[in-house]
Write a protein that holds these residues in place. Structure first.
Motif, PDB file in Angstrom:
ATOM      1  N   SER A 192      43.400  40.515  40.377  1.00 60.04           N
ATOM      2  CA  SER A 192      42.038  40.449  40.893  1.00 60.04           C
ATOM      3  C   SER A 192      41.458  39.076  40.583  1.00 60.04           C
ATOM      4  O   SER A 192      41.909  38.383  39.686  1.00 60.04           O
ATOM      5  N   GLY A 194      38.546  38.571  39.548  1.00 59.72           N
ATOM      6  CA  GLY A 194      37.825  38.685  38.297  1.00 59.72           C
ATOM      7  C   GLY A 194      36.342  38.414  38.404  1.00 59.72           C
ATOM      8  O   GLY A 194      35.674  38.179  37.414  1.00 59.72           O
ATOM      9  N   ARG A 195      35.817  38.423  39.605  1.00 61.50           N
ATOM     10  CA  ARG A 195      34.377  38.213  39.749  1.00 61.50           C
ATOM     11  C   ARG A 195      33.799  39.366  40.529  1.00 61.50           C
ATOM     12  O   ARG A 195      34.454  39.973  41.344  1.00 61.50           O
ATOM     13  N   PHE A 196      32.561  39.648  40.271  1.00 59.97           N
ATOM     14  CA  PHE A 196      32.003  40.752  41.035  1.00 59.97           C
ATOM     15  C   PHE A 196      30.583  40.487  41.503  1.00 59.97           C
ATOM     16  O   PHE A 196      29.863  41.365  41.879  1.00 59.97           O
ATOM     17  N   TYR A 202      22.468  39.237  42.983  1.00 63.03           N
ATOM     18  CA  TYR A 202      23.038  40.031  41.906  1.00 63.03           C
ATOM     19  C   TYR A 202      21.946  40.799  41.185  1.00 63.03           C
ATOM     20  O   TYR A 202      22.075  41.152  40.042  1.00 63.03           O
TER      21      TYR A 202
ATOM     22  N   TYR B 265      40.262  32.356  31.407  1.00 66.12           N
ATOM     23  CA  TYR B 265      39.629  33.606  31.801  1.00 66.12           C
ATOM     24  C   TYR B 265      38.411  33.880  30.925  1.00 66.12           C
ATOM     25  O   TYR B 265      37.350  34.269  31.414  1.00 66.12           O
ATOM     26  N   GLN B 268      35.621  31.772  31.927  1.00 66.04           N
ATOM     27  CA  GLN B 268      35.027  32.297  33.150  1.00 66.04           C
ATOM     28  C   GLN B 268      34.009  33.401  32.830  1.00 66.04           C
ATOM     29  O   GLN B 268      32.920  33.438  33.383  1.00 66.04           O
ATOM     30  N   SER B 313      31.217  43.000  28.603  1.00 65.45           N
ATOM     31  CA  SER B 313      30.404  43.739  29.564  1.00 65.45           C
ATOM     32  C   SER B 313      30.528  43.145  30.966  1.00 65.45           C
ATOM     33  O   SER B 313      30.065  43.730  31.931  1.00 65.45           O
ATOM     34  N   ARG B 314      31.145  41.973  31.081  1.00 62.25           N
ATOM     35  CA  ARG B 314      31.287  41.352  32.404  1.00 62.25           C
ATOM     36  C   ARG B 314      32.731  41.259  32.866  1.00 62.25           C
ATOM     37  O   ARG B 314      33.034  40.633  33.867  1.00 62.25           O
ATOM     38  N   THR B 316      35.826  42.357  34.621  1.00 64.05           N
ATOM     39  CA  THR B 316      36.238  43.343  35.627  1.00 64.05           C
ATOM     40  C   THR B 316      37.621  43.907  35.337  1.00 64.05           C
ATOM     41  O   THR B 316      37.983  44.953  35.847  1.00 64.05           O
TER      42      THR B 316
END
Lengths: 210, 504
Positions: A192, A194-196, A202, B265, B268, B313-314, B316
Motif C-alpha cells: 500500500s 501508506g497514505r489515506f 481531511y 516510512y 512519512q 494512530s496514522r 495505515t
C-alpha cells in the motif's frame, strides 16, 4: 483442487433434521445426542461427488452414508457408509470448531462416491452443554463433467475471409500484446502507498461502523 | 478439512500474495537468481527438492488457510455471538468519540495550519513540555468499563446453562465455554520452563552453577544474533533474553529490521502527524499524562511515547491486522473517498517498556507496531482466540478454581471476584505493574511461545503467592490492598512454581 471456490453446487433438497428420541416424545426430554439429516437429489438423478461442504453448528462428529445405484440396475440401490465419525470439534464440550466451515473430499471417503442418489448425515453430540446442534449450508459439488462433453461433435465452420488481413499475423501480434498485459498484471504490487488523506479535504467529523 | 495438495497450493498462494511488493520479495528473488547458477542445483528436480526441504525443515507449521467458503468475517472471528459482542462494544466507543467531537466542537480530524505545523516540527522531541488543557477530554473507556460492560454479558445462546450447580459449574465471571489449557496441557506447551531447565530470571539452579549457565547462555545468544535466524531467536527467548541482546533478539523475532525504507516510512508517518490533527491525539496526550508521566520507571520516556503513539494512530499498515482481528476499523466518508483511522485506544504503558530497549524512534516504532498487531490488539478486542482477553480471563479463573478452590470460594463470598483485581494486569500484559526487568522477562516468553497465556498463568500465580494473606481479608478493598504492589515480585519463579510444582 478445491472445487467449492469456483463451481456451482448440485441442486438438492436438504430435509429438516430428525433427532433420535429416547422414550416418549412428549414427556421424555432427555437428549439422545444423535440427529439425522437427509439430502436428496431430484428424482431419477444421480451425482458423482467430488466434495461436500458445510458450516458446522455444534456437531461433534459426523458420519456420512450414501445411497448409490448400480449402473444398469435401477432397483438395486444400496446404502453404504462413506465416512465414520469424522471429528468436527476439538473437544465436544468447548467451542473449538463449533461454527467452522469444512469440506469432505472424495479422497476421504471409504467408498467411491459415484452414482449417488441420496446422502445421509448422522450427527453426534455427546456433550449436553449445547441446546442444539446441526449442519448448515450443506452443499454437494460434482466431479468434473469433461467426459460427458467429449461426446459432443464439433461442427466445422468456415466463414468468408475475403479482404481480411492474414489471421496468423494478427493473432501473433495480439498474443504479444496480451503477454504484455499479463506481465503488467502479475507485476502489480500489493504494497500500500501508506497514505489515506485526500488532497487537503481531511476534515473528519463523524465515524461510522461499516 | 481439505486434502493435502489443495491446502498446500492455497497456502502458497497466500504466502505469495503477502510477500508481493515487500522488500523481502525482491531479496528472495535476487537470492534465487544467484542460486540458479550454482552447479548442485538441478532445474529438473527443483520443485520436488523445494517441497522436500520444506517438509523436512518444518515449513508445514504454517497454519492452514481458512476454508474457501468461509466469509471474511468468519476469518476475523468464527463465533457469531463473539462478533456481535465486539460490534456492540465498538459502537459504544465510536458513539462516545463522535459525541465528544460534537460536544466539544473539536473535529475528529483536520489539517493543521502552516504556523502550527512549523511549531510542531520544532518541538517534536519535547512534546512532553507542552501542557495543553485536556480537562475537557474524557477518556473513552477504562479497562474497568471493558470488564463491566461487555464481558459479564457474553453468553453463547446455544449453551445450556439450566443446570447451574453441578461439577462443571464455574464460579467466575466468564461463562463462555471456550477451550483453555489446564496445567497438564500448559506443562506440555511450556516445557522449556520446567524446573530442570536453566532460566534467565531465576537465580538458583539446582544442578548448574548460575554463572556457568548464564555465561554459556549469553554465548549462544550471541550466535543466534550473528546468524540472524528468526526461528532460533524465538526458541531462545523461551528461556529469557540477556539484557544486552534483548533488543536485537526481539527485532529478529518480530522481523523488524529497521532498513532504510523503514526509517523513511517512519518519517512519512511523522509528516502525517505534523500535517494533520486528530481528536484522538488529545486522548493520547491525556493517557500518557495520566499513566506514564506519573510512573517512576517510564516518565523519562514521555517524549518518545508521544512520538510513537501519534505515528501509530496514522499508520495505515496497522489496518492490515483487522483482517484477523475481531474488531473492524471505523470509516468516514469524505467526498466519496474513504479516510480511515485507528480509534482503538492503545494503552501507552505497553510502549513504555520498549523504550528501555530501543533509542532510535523508528526502530522503537516498528517493534512496537509488530508487538501490537501480533499480540496486544488481542487484549482489547472480544474474540475466541486462546490469546484473546476472554480466553485469558477464563484461563485465569479456571486455574484458580481448580488449584486454589478455598481461596476462590473465600474471595467470592466476600464479593471480591478475583478477576475484578486481575483484569487490569492482564489487559496491560502487566505493564506498569511489574518492575521493568521482570516485565521484560515475562514478555520474552510471550514472544518465545507466541502466546499471551503466560500472562494468565502469572496472574493466577500471584494469587497463589499471596493466598495466605488473601484468606484473611474480608472485603474487595482489602484484597486489592494486598495485591496493590507487584513491583517486588520475581515473575519467573512464580510462573515456574505454579506450572510445575503445583500438585495435580
Amino acid at each position: 483442487m478445491s472445487v467449492s471456490a469456483d463451481s456451482e453446487p448440485v441442486s438438492c433438497t436438504v430435509k429438516p433434521p430428525v433427532f433420535l428420541q429416547l422414550g416418549d416424545a412428549k414427556t421424555d426430554t432427555v437428549k439422545s445426542g444423535v440427529c439425522i439429516v437427509d439430502v436428496t437429489l431430484p428424482f431419477g438423478k444421480s451425482v458423482n461427488i467430488e466434495e461436500i461442504s458445510f458450516k458446522n453448528f455444534y456437531t461433534a462428529y459426523v458420519t456420512v452414508r450414501l445411497l448409490r445405484k448400480v449402473p444398469g440396475q435401477e432397483a438395486a440401490a444400496k446404502w453404504t457408509t462413506a465416512l465414520r465419525d469424522l471429528a468436527l470439534m476439538e473437544n465436544p464440550h468447548t467451542e473449538g470448531g463449533s461454527q467452522d466451515y469444512s469440506s469432505i473430499h472424495r479422497a476421504q471417503m471409504q467408498v467411491v462416491p459415484d452414482h449417488v442418489m441420496s446422502v445421509r448425515f448422522i450427527l453426534r453430540q455427546p456433550s449436553s452443554a449445547w441446546m442444539n446442534f446441526n449442519l448448515q449450508e450443506i452443499k454437494i459439488f460434482q466431479k468434473e463433467v469433461s467426459d460427458l462433453l467429449s461426446d459432443l461433435t464439433l461442427v466445422d465452420f468456415r466463414p468468408d475471409l475475403e479482404g481480411l488481413p492474414d489471421p496468423s499475423t494478427v493473432s501473433s501480434s495480439i498474443q504479444q500484446m496480451w503477454a504484455l498485459t499479463e506481465v503488467m498484471q502479475t507485476n502489480q504490487t500489493t504494497a500500500s502507498i501508506g497514505r489515506f488523506d485526500v488532497d487537503g479535504c481531511y476534515d473528519v467529523n463523524l465515524l461510522s461502523v461499516p | 478439512i481439505m486434502n493435502e495438495s489443495t491446502e498446500l497450493s492455497l497456502t502458497i498462494a497466500q504466502i505469495v500474495q503477502r510477500l508481493k511488493g515487500s522488500h523481502l520479495h525482491s531479496q528472495i528473488e535476487r537470492q534465487a537468481k544467484e542460486c540458479l547458477h550454482q552447479p548442485e542445483i538441478k532445474l529438473g528436480s527443483l520443485k520436488e527438492d523445494v517441497r522436500n526441504f520444506l517438509k523436512t525443515s518444518g515449513g508445514g507449521c504454517w497454519q492452514p488457510p481458512c476454508h474457501p467458503a468461509a466469509p471474511p468475517e468468519h476469518l476475523k472471528e468464527p463465533l457469531a455471538y463473539m462478533r456481535k459482542a465486539q460490534a456492540s462494544w465498538e459502537k459504544r466507543v465510536l458513539k462516545s468519540l463522535n459525541s465528544m467531537s460534537t460536544e466539544l466542537g473539536v473535529p475528529l480530524a483536520r489539517m493543521r495550519p502552516a504556523v502550527e505545523q512549523k511549531e510542531l516540527t520544532n518541538k517534536w522531541n519535547e512534546m512532553g513540555t507542552d501542557e495543553p488543557d485536556l480537562s475537557r477530554f474524557r477518556p473513552v473507556y477504562a479497562p474497568k468499563d471493558f470488564l463491566e460492560v461487555t464481558i459479564p454479558f457474553l453468553r453463547n445462546p446455544n449453551h445450556d446453562s439450566s443446570e447451574e450447580v453441578n461439577v462443571r459449574s464455574h464460579w467466575g465471571l466468564i461463562q463462555v465455554p471456550l477451550n483453555v489449557r489446564d496445567i497438564p496441557k500448559l506443562r506440555q506447551a511450556f516445557s522449556e520452563l520446567n524446573l530442570n531447565t536453566g532460566q534467565l530470571g531465576i537465580e538458583d539452579h539446582a544442578h548448574i552453577h548460575p554463572d556457568l549457565f548464564e555465561n554459556e547462555y549469553v554465548q549462544i545468544g550471541k550466535k543466534v544474533v550473528e546468524e540472524q535466524d528468526s526461528a532460533a531467536a524465538q526458541q531462545y527467548s523461551r528461556q529469557g533474553c540477556p539484557t544486552g541482546l534483548r533488543a536485537d533478539l526481539w527485532a529478529l523475532i518480530l522481523n523488524s529490521t529497521n532498513q532504510p525504507q523503514d526509517v523513511m516510512y517512519y518519517e512519512q508517518l511523522k509528516a502525517g502527524v505534523i500535517h494533520h490533527d486528530l481528536l484522538v491525539d488529545n486522548l493520547i496526550y491525556k493517557d500518557v499524562k495520566l499513566t506514564a508521566s506519573n510512573d517512576d520507571y517510564y516518565f523519562v520516556f514521555e517524549d518518545y511515547l508521544y512520538q510513537v503513539l501519534l505515528c501509530f494512530s496514522r499508520d495505515t499498515a496497522v489496518l492490515e491486522h483487522f483482517k484477523y482481528n475481531s474488531a473492524t476499523p471505523p470509516k468516514s466518508y469524505i467526498e466519496g473517498k474513504m479516510g480511515v483511522e485507528e480509534c482503538a485506544v492503545v494503552y501507552p504503558p505497553n510502549v513504555a517498556p520498549l523504550c528501555y530497549l530501543y533509542n532510535e524512534p523508528s526502530k522503537l516504532y516498528s517493534v512496537f507496531r509488530e508487538m501490537y498487531i501480533r499480540y496486544f490488539f488481542r487484549l482489547h478486542s472480544i474474540s475466541s482466540s486462546p490469546s484473546g482477553i476472554v480466553s485469558l480471563c477464563l484461563q485465569f479463573e479456571r486455574l484458580l478454581q481448580t488449584h486454589l478452590p478455598q481461596l476462590f470460594y473465600h474471595l467470592r463470598q466476600i464479593e471480591a471476584q478475583p478477576l475484578r483485581i486481575a483484569f487490569k494486569w492482564m489487559v496491560r500484559a502487566f505493564s506498569g505493574y511489574l518492575s521493568t526487568d521482570q516485565l521484560l522477562l515475562l514478555w520474552d516468553r510471550i514472544l518465545g511461545y507466541d502466546s499471551l497465556e503466560t500472562v494468565a498463568v502469572l496472574a493466577a500465580a500471584v494469587f497463589a503467592f499471596r493466598a495466605e494473606n488473601l484468606m484473611e481479608v474480608t472485603s474487595l478493598a482489602s484484597a486489592e490492598a494486598v495485591l496493590a504492589d507487584l513491583s517486588t515480585l520475581k515473575v519467573m519463579p512464580l510462573i515456574q512454581i505454579f506450572l510445575f510444582a503445583t500438585a495435580i
